[in-house]
Design a protein around this motif. Structure first.
Motif, mmCIF file in Angstrom:
data_model
loop_
_atom_site.group_PDB
_atom_site.id
_atom_site.type_symbol
_atom_site.label_atom_id
_atom_site.label_comp_id
_atom_site.label_asym_id
_atom_site.label_seq_id
_atom_site.Cartn_x
_atom_site.Cartn_y
_atom_site.Cartn_z
ATOM 1 N N PRO A 118 0.836 -1.216 0.000
ATOM 2 C CA PRO A 118 0.000 0.000 0.000
ATOM 3 C C PRO A 118 0.868 1.261 0.000
ATOM 4 O O PRO A 118 1.980 1.256 0.513
ATOM 5 C CB PRO A 118 -0.797 -0.103 1.298
ATOM 6 N N ALA A 119 0.351 2.352 -0.578
ATOM 7 C CA ALA A 119 1.099 3.609 -0.645
ATOM 8 C C ALA A 119 1.358 4.182 0.749
ATOM 9 O O ALA A 119 2.442 4.674 1.030
ATOM 10 C CB ALA A 119 0.366 4.622 -1.507
ATOM 11 N N MET A 120 0.364 4.130 1.599
ATOM 12 C CA MET A 120 0.540 4.568 2.989
ATOM 13 C C MET A 120 1.109 3.380 3.757
ATOM 14 O O MET A 120 0.619 2.264 3.611
ATOM 15 C CB MET A 120 -0.791 5.000 3.608
ATOM 16 N N VAL A 121 2.136 3.600 4.553
ATOM 17 C CA VAL A 121 2.757 2.494 5.286
ATOM 18 C C VAL A 121 1.723 1.848 6.204
ATOM 19 O O VAL A 121 1.147 2.487 7.070
ATOM 20 C CB VAL A 121 3.971 2.978 6.096
ATOM 21 N N ASP A 122 1.473 0.594 5.944
ATOM 22 C CA ASP A 122 0.528 -0.214 6.710
ATOM 23 C C ASP A 122 1.242 -1.543 6.936
ATOM 24 O O ASP A 122 1.179 -2.446 6.107
ATOM 25 C CB ASP A 122 -0.759 -0.392 5.898
ATOM 26 N N TYR A 123 1.970 -1.642 8.051
ATOM 27 C CA TYR A 123 2.812 -2.808 8.280
ATOM 28 C C TYR A 123 2.044 -4.133 8.300
ATOM 29 O O TYR A 123 2.477 -5.083 7.652
ATOM 30 C CB TYR A 123 3.651 -2.641 9.545
ATOM 31 N N PRO A 124 0.918 -4.236 9.009
ATOM 32 C CA PRO A 124 0.212 -5.525 9.000
ATOM 33 C C PRO A 124 -0.225 -5.956 7.596
ATOM 34 O O PRO A 124 -0.074 -7.118 7.221
ATOM 35 C CB PRO A 124 -0.996 -5.285 9.919
ATOM 36 N N ASN A 125 -0.741 -5.017 6.820
ATOM 37 C CA ASN A 125 -1.174 -5.336 5.459
ATOM 38 C C ASN A 125 0.018 -5.670 4.566
ATOM 39 O O ASN A 125 -0.020 -6.624 3.783
ATOM 40 C CB ASN A 125 -1.984 -4.178 4.881
ATOM 41 N N SER A 126 1.087 -4.920 4.685
ATOM 42 C CA SER A 126 2.289 -5.178 3.893
ATOM 43 C C SER A 126 2.892 -6.531 4.252
ATOM 44 O O SER A 126 3.354 -7.272 3.383
ATOM 45 C CB SER A 126 3.319 -4.067 4.114
ATOM 46 N N TYR A 127 2.875 -6.851 5.535
ATOM 47 C CA TYR A 127 3.382 -8.141 6.005
ATOM 48 C C TYR A 127 2.583 -9.283 5.387
ATOM 49 O O TYR A 127 3.156 -10.245 4.867
ATOM 50 C CB TYR A 127 3.311 -8.179 7.534
ATOM 51 N N LYS A 128 1.262 -9.160 5.392
ATOM 52 C CA LYS A 128 0.412 -10.204 4.801
ATOM 53 C C LYS A 128 0.707 -10.365 3.311
ATOM 54 O O LYS A 128 0.730 -11.475 2.788
ATOM 55 C CB LYS A 128 -1.064 -9.886 5.010
ATOM 56 N N ARG A 129 0.943 -9.269 2.625
ATOM 57 C CA ARG A 129 1.246 -9.351 1.191
ATOM 58 C C ARG A 129 2.599 -10.021 0.962
ATOM 59 O O ARG A 129 2.759 -10.809 0.038
ATOM 60 C CB ARG A 129 1.205 -7.967 0.562
ATOM 61 N N ALA A 130 3.574 -9.700 1.811
ATOM 62 C CA ALA A 130 4.899 -10.311 1.681
ATOM 63 C C ALA A 130 4.850 -11.809 1.970
ATOM 64 O O ALA A 130 5.591 -12.591 1.360
ATOM 65 C CB ALA A 130 5.883 -9.626 2.620
ATOM 66 N N GLN A 131 3.965 -12.221 2.883
ATOM 67 C CA GLN A 131 3.865 -13.634 3.249
ATOM 68 C C GLN A 131 3.558 -14.530 2.044
ATOM 69 O O GLN A 131 3.944 -15.697 2.033
ATOM 70 C CB GLN A 131 2.780 -13.844 4.305
ATOM 71 N N LEU A 132 2.900 -14.001 1.046
ATOM 72 C CA LEU A 132 2.582 -14.772 -0.152
ATOM 73 C C LEU A 132 3.838 -15.201 -0.901
ATOM 74 O O LEU A 132 3.812 -16.133 -1.696
ATOM 75 C CB LEU A 132 1.688 -13.958 -1.092
ATOM 76 N N TYR A 133 4.943 -14.516 -0.662
ATOM 77 C CA TYR A 133 6.185 -14.754 -1.386
ATOM 78 C C TYR A 133 7.262 -15.370 -0.497
ATOM 79 O O TYR A 133 8.443 -15.326 -0.829
ATOM 80 C CB TYR A 133 6.683 -13.434 -2.004
ATOM 81 N N LEU A 134 6.849 -15.939 0.649
ATOM 82 C CA LEU A 134 7.790 -16.555 1.578
ATOM 83 C C LEU A 134 7.690 -18.068 1.528
ATOM 84 O O LEU A 134 6.626 -18.628 1.264
ATOM 85 C CB LEU A 134 7.517 -16.074 3.013
#
Length: 129
Positions: free
Chosen positions: A70-86
């Motif tokens: 997301p454009a605005m830093v949203d750590y929980p949401n960004s973390y969930k998106r990164a988890q797809l690539y782990l």
């Protein structure tokens, strides 16, 4: 019935660790806090803009490619998106690492990490310890 109840009462429980943020997603040992404190500033938002994964409107922020933060830093949401690539079974095989690492997987943004000796690579791997 009494025997069946007695047998069930003696079943051991198994601690499977923290519940993943989403079923089926990798949840590294460092979790969200490590993502916020180490991965985001040292791996995603790097000091050199040429090797930053997060450029608004392109790359991986707000309308980016594949992994889209997301454009605005949203750590929980960004973390969930990164988890797809782990890949928790083999962290070094995670697309979140292999795409930006030179010579592994094709990356539209070019090579972000020239080699495994880049400090960000070890920061990434430490997330799983």
């Amino acid at each position: 019935m009494g025997l069946a109840f007695a047998l069930l009462a003696g079943c051991p429980t198994v601690d499977l660790g923290d519940t993943p943020t989403e079923i089926g997603l990798c949840n590294p040992a460092g979790g969200l806090q490590y993502f916020q404190d180490q991965i985001w500033p040292n791996y995603v938002i790097r000091t050199d803009p040429a090797t930053s994964c997060a450029k608004v409107g392109s790359c991986h922020v707000a309308g980016g490619n594949g992994l889209d933060f997301p454009a605005m830093v949203d750590y929980p949401n960004s973390y969930k998106r990164a988890q797809l690539y782990l890949n928790c079974g083999t962290p070094a095989a995670s697309l979140f690492l292999t795409k930006p690492l030179a010579g592994i997987d094709q990356h539209g943004g070019g090579d972000i990490f020239a080699s495994t000796s880049d400090p960000a690579v070890q920061i990434f791997l430490d997330w799983f310890k």
